[in-house]
Motif scaffolding. Structure first.
Motif, PDB file in Angstrom:
ATOM      1  N   LEU A 161     -28.841  71.895 -34.076  1.00 57.77           N
ATOM      2  CA  LEU A 161     -28.285  72.980 -33.256  1.00 57.77           C
ATOM      3  C   LEU A 161     -29.287  74.122 -33.122  1.00 57.77           C
ATOM      4  O   LEU A 161     -29.375  74.767 -32.066  1.00 57.77           O
ATOM      5  CB  LEU A 161     -26.993  73.490 -33.882  1.00 57.77           C
ATOM      6  N   GLY A 162     -30.056  74.382 -34.198  1.00 57.08           N
ATOM      7  CA  GLY A 162     -31.075  75.426 -34.140  1.00 57.08           C
ATOM      8  C   GLY A 162     -32.138  75.128 -33.101  1.00 57.08           C
ATOM      9  O   GLY A 162     -32.579  76.020 -32.366  1.00 57.08           O
ATOM     10  N   ILE A 163     -32.570  73.873 -33.023  1.00 58.97           N
ATOM     11  CA  ILE A 163     -33.550  73.478 -32.008  1.00 58.97           C
ATOM     12  C   ILE A 163     -32.957  73.664 -30.615  1.00 58.97           C
ATOM     13  O   ILE A 163     -33.639  74.108 -29.683  1.00 58.97           O
ATOM     14  CB  ILE A 163     -34.002  72.023 -32.235  1.00 58.97           C
ATOM     15  N   GLY A 164     -31.684  73.343 -30.470  1.00 55.90           N
ATOM     16  CA  GLY A 164     -31.028  73.556 -29.180  1.00 55.90           C
ATOM     17  C   GLY A 164     -30.997  75.025 -28.786  1.00 55.90           C
ATOM     18  O   GLY A 164     -31.215  75.365 -27.618  1.00 55.90           O
ATOM     19  N   ILE A 165     -30.760  75.919 -29.757  1.00 56.88           N
ATOM     20  CA  ILE A 165     -30.758  77.355 -29.470  1.00 56.88           C
ATOM     21  C   ILE A 165     -32.154  77.818 -29.053  1.00 56.88           C
ATOM     22  O   ILE A 165     -32.302  78.605 -28.102  1.00 56.88           O
ATOM     23  CB  ILE A 165     -30.271  78.139 -30.702  1.00 56.88           C
ATOM     24  N   MET A 166     -33.187  77.342 -29.734  1.00 57.74           N
ATOM     25  CA  MET A 166     -34.554  77.723 -29.379  1.00 57.74           C
ATOM     26  C   MET A 166     -34.894  77.269 -27.963  1.00 57.74           C
ATOM     27  O   MET A 166     -35.488  78.025 -27.182  1.00 57.74           O
ATOM     28  CB  MET A 166     -35.547  77.128 -30.381  1.00 57.74           C
ATOM     29  N   LEU A 167     -34.539  76.045 -27.625  1.00 58.29           N
ATOM     30  CA  LEU A 167     -34.820  75.541 -26.279  1.00 58.29           C
ATOM     31  C   LEU A 167     -34.059  76.338 -25.225  1.00 58.29           C
ATOM     32  O   LEU A 167     -34.601  76.643 -24.149  1.00 58.29           O
ATOM     33  CB  LEU A 167     -34.444  74.061 -26.192  1.00 58.29           C
ATOM     34  N   THR A 168     -32.815  76.689 -25.528  1.00 54.51           N
ATOM     35  CA  THR A 168     -32.024  77.483 -24.587  1.00 54.51           C
ATOM     36  C   THR A 168     -32.671  78.841 -24.345  1.00 54.51           C
ATOM     37  O   THR A 168     -32.773  79.313 -23.204  1.00 54.51           O
ATOM     38  CB  THR A 168     -30.597  77.670 -25.121  1.00 54.51           C
ATOM     39  N   ALA A 169     -33.119  79.492 -25.431  1.00 51.09           N
ATOM     40  CA  ALA A 169     -33.775  80.796 -25.293  1.00 51.09           C
ATOM     41  C   ALA A 169     -35.056  80.681 -24.468  1.00 51.09           C
ATOM     42  O   ALA A 169     -35.357  81.555 -23.634  1.00 51.09           O
ATOM     43  CB  ALA A 169     -34.086  81.375 -26.674  1.00 51.09           C
ATOM     44  N   TYR A 170     -35.805  79.609 -24.685  1.00 48.95           N
ATOM     45  CA  TYR A 170     -37.049  79.430 -23.920  1.00 48.95           C
ATOM     46  C   TYR A 170     -36.754  79.270 -22.429  1.00 48.95           C
ATOM     47  O   TYR A 170     -37.402  79.904 -21.585  1.00 48.95           O
ATOM     48  CB  TYR A 170     -37.813  78.219 -24.439  1.00 48.95           C
ATOM     49  N   PHE A 171     -35.788  78.429 -22.096  1.00 50.57           N
ATOM     50  CA  PHE A 171     -35.501  78.178 -20.683  1.00 50.57           C
ATOM     51  C   PHE A 171     -34.884  79.402 -19.998  1.00 50.57           C
ATOM     52  O   PHE A 171     -35.062  79.605 -18.805  1.00 50.57           O
ATOM     53  CB  PHE A 171     -34.577  76.968 -20.532  1.00 50.57           C
ATOM     54  N   ILE A 172     -34.182  80.227 -20.752  1.00 45.14           N
ATOM     55  CA  ILE A 172     -33.588  81.420 -20.149  1.00 45.14           C
ATOM     56  C   ILE A 172     -34.624  82.514 -19.921  1.00 45.14           C
ATOM     57  O   ILE A 172     -34.675  83.143 -18.851  1.00 45.14           O
ATOM     58  CB  ILE A 172     -32.437  81.953 -21.030  1.00 45.14           C
ATOM     59  N   PHE A 173     -35.487  82.740 -20.904  1.00 47.52           N
ATOM     60  CA  PHE A 173     -36.357  83.912 -20.868  1.00 47.52           C
ATOM     61  C   PHE A 173     -37.816  83.607 -20.514  1.00 47.52           C
ATOM     62  O   PHE A 173     -38.539  84.527 -20.135  1.00 47.52           O
ATOM     63  CB  PHE A 173     -36.328  84.625 -22.230  1.00 47.52           C
ATOM     64  N   ARG A 174     -38.255  82.360 -20.628  1.00 52.10           N
ATOM     65  CA  ARG A 174     -39.673  82.076 -20.390  1.00 52.10           C
ATOM     66  C   ARG A 174     -39.925  81.088 -19.262  1.00 52.10           C
ATOM     67  O   ARG A 174     -40.945  81.164 -18.584  1.00 52.10           O
ATOM     68  CB  ARG A 174     -40.321  81.511 -21.671  1.00 52.10           C
ATOM     69  N   PHE A 175     -39.010  80.169 -19.058  1.00 47.41           N
ATOM     70  CA  PHE A 175     -39.261  79.095 -18.107  1.00 47.41           C
ATOM     71  C   PHE A 175     -39.065  79.587 -16.680  1.00 47.41           C
ATOM     72  O   PHE A 175     -38.114  80.298 -16.368  1.00 47.41           O
ATOM     73  CB  PHE A 175     -38.327  77.917 -18.379  1.00 47.41           C
TER      74      PHE A 175
END
Length: 445
Positions: free
Chosen positions: A224-238
């Motif tokens: 779940l932690g990896i999922g949160i990191m990926l979500t943050a990346y796609f929201i703020f960086r991608f």
């Protein structure tokens, strides 16, 4: 990835401090390997204390208290406030006893915090490299431990088995998963600034290797932690333009060679070790079944025919009942006392055992950490701060899924975040001209 930072002659001080910080930040996998797999030292907390003491010695400056560096003041006040409050409860509102382990945990935390204030700012570039190499080595030691463990078979959770009598059977897979996350995130952060093709291949291999370790651990919180990191990346960086830029750059000679070598390497690995892929897919099926068990235990809704009660999740559900009972009693103000109840939900236990002030300090600390982490993800100021930001996002799951609010597994990484996350004079991001002196500078005493 700057390999020249490993030059002992030119970078000895930063390397010495970085190794000490890495031993405190992520030392448990190495402790378990030396203590339980190789049989070096006593299979008890004595070996852990010696290990952390050595880490503090490596961090000790030649002139103590001669120069201090300014940390994140907001995080320092909230974090130190919570730990001082729990220390007070440990001394005066304690019905469970004052164990040597608890005394040692407090001593190591405060010593680590003090020594981090002496660590020079330049260590940040070396520290991210050492954290990566340290965690990668721990991944290798895990594989060695599993191969040499006669009781471990494919399909079991990957962890180093404890050697001491009466220990938790099968080891601690959450430590394994956390180390894999540290290696994966640090490699990805350094990959962003690495141009050498062989270094990029090495980092990508480390990412895939670490992801495999996380999968083998079967730690739901890390997934779940990896999922949160990926979500943050796609929201703020991608950005969608990144896809077009990536496709265009793939046809450049250097990148084309890199992609070809990567495809050849993956193809060779799958042909030679095809069973490993099937093993990882099997672990994913086990994870899906456990998620169904957790949903059924928490909500009573059976989403699959094979769903059963998850006793770990059941303990957290009952812990929520203890929290509601506290909320409507006089204990809501001062709490029940140091370690009186174990809820396995740190954010709730901070209130149940330490009252409203314990909750304010602990929850406030994590709230501001979240804000600084999101800001760092958006800005990308320096590699170490970016790594700490993503790593905290992965740790957020643990605030509601496991541990106690004063566990050193929380507070050793938290202490590093206090020192290096959200520090303006460490950031490469500037709102003013570089010629202008930064508003914050080291404090010299």
């Amino acid at each position: 990835m700057n390999w020249s930072l490993l030059n002992f002659k030119d970078n000895f001080t930063n390397l010495r401090c970085s190794v000490g910080i890495a031993m405190m930040f992520n030392g448990f996998p190495l402790i378990f390997f030396f203590r339980d797999t190789l049989g070096i030292g006593p299979a008890s907390s004595v070996f852990t204390a010696v290990f952390f003491s050595l880490a503090l010695v490596l961090m000790t400056p030649t002139q103590l208290f001669s120069k201090l560096y300014k940390p994140n003041i907001i995080l320092l006040n909230l974090g130190l406030g919570f730990m001082l409050l729990t220390l007070y409860y440990f001394m005066f509102m304690n019905n469970v006893g004052k164990s040597v382990a608890d005394i040692g945990n407090f001593a190591f935390f405060f010593a680590f915090l003090v020594l981090l204030m002496h660590v020079p700012n330049e260590v940040k570039d070396t520290l991210i490299l050492i954290l990566f190499l340290f965690s990668l080595f721990c991944n290798v030691t895990l594989v060695y431990s599993l191969v040499t463990d006669p009781n471990w078979t494919p399909g079991m959770r990957a962890a180093v088995s404890f050697a001491n009598d009466g220990a938790q059977p099968g080891g601690n897979p959450h430590i394994t998963a956390r180390n894999g996350v540290i290696c994966m995130v640090s490699a990805l952060v350094m990959l962003n600034g690495t141009r050498d093709i062989f270094s990029r291949l090495f980092l990508l291999f480390s990412v895939m290797f670490s992801l495999g370790v996380v999968v083998l651990s079967l730690a739901k919180s890390s997934y779940l932690g990896i999922g949160i990191m990926l979500t943050a990346y796609f929201i703020f960086r991608f950005k969608f333009s990144n896809i077009l830029t990536g496709v265009a750059s793939a046809f450049k000679m250097r990148n084309a060679i890199f992609i070809i070598l990567l495809i050849i390497g993956i193809n060779y690995f799958l042909n030679r070790y095809g069973d490993i892929l099937n093993l990882l897919l099997g672990y994913w099926d086990i994870f899906e079944n456990r998620i169904m068990d957790v949903i059924f235990t928490s909500t009573g809704v059976r989403l699959s025919d094979t769903a059963d009660v998850d006793y770990s999740a059941m303990g957290r559900v009952s812990g929520f009942g203890e929290f509601m009972e506290t909320l409507f009693s006089w204990d809501v103000f001062l709490g029940r006392g140091y370690k009186v109840d174990y809820l396995d939900v740190p954010i709730l236990e901070s209130w149940v055992n330490h009252g409203i002030f314990g909750f304010i300090f602990f929850a406030g600390f994590n709230f501001f950490l979240f804000l600084y982490a999101i800001r760092e993800v958006r800005r990308y100021t320096n590699p170490l701060a970016t790594f700490l930001a993503y790593f905290f996002l992965s740790m957020m799951v643990l605030l509601i899924t496991g541990g106690r609010p004063y566990d050193i597994a929380f507070w050793f990484p938290y202490t590093v975040m206090i020192r290096f996350l959200g520090i303006k004079y460490l950031d490469s991001y500037r709102l003013v001209s570089p010629a202008v002196k930064p508003p914050l500078s080291p404090v010299t005493t």
